[in-house]
Design a protein around this motif. Structure first.
Motif: not given
Ligand SMILES: [Zn+2]
Length: 133
Positions: A21, A23-24, A35, A37-38
């Motif tokens: 990802c 982003e994270c 993702c 997670h996010c």
């Molecule tokens: Zn993420």
């Protein structure tokens, strides 16, 4: 070029290619393009090391149709070094010697063979790491 989908499928079957990802930074397997997670877009391919440890395991004595000749065999949840947990068959070890926390590594092995057509399916399994590198 028309070969991309095949290439991607092969990569998934013969190596642990997932996504990372942007982003994270979480590593994702199997690839799902979003993702977990996010919830951001995650389409950057990431090659996993194939190393991990056994998180939990179970030995199969009553297999699905087509797998009878391989019993008993052990299926485990393997926690990869990079974080994700994958389900895979454990090979090269007696079922009673599989332990939680055991270090394992990915290998490409025959998954099943269809007698009539002689069709052989390959995929990944995990085996205990014999020596610590
Ligand atoms: Zn993420």
């Amino acid at each position: 070029m028309g070969i991309a989908p095949n290439w991607r499928l092969r990569k998934q079957r013969y190596a642990l290619v997932g996504e990372v990802c942007p982003e994270c930074g979480n590593k994702i397997f199997p690839p799902r393009d979003v993702c977990p997670h996010c919830s951001e877009d995650a389409r950057v391919p990431f090659q996993f090391s194939g190393r991990g440890e056994i998180f939990s395991h179970t030995t199969i004595y009553s297999p699905p149709a087509g797998f009878e000749e391989y019993t008993p065999y052990t299926v485990a949840l393997v926690k990869l070094e990079e974080g994700p947990i994958v389900t895979a068959q454990i090979t090269d070890v007696e079922p009673e010697n599989v332990q939680i926390g055991q270090k394992v590594e990915m290998v490409t092995r025959k998954i099943r063979e269809d007698g009539a057509e002689g069709l052989i399916t390959y995929g990944y399994k995990f085996r205990p790491v014999l020596k610590v590198a």
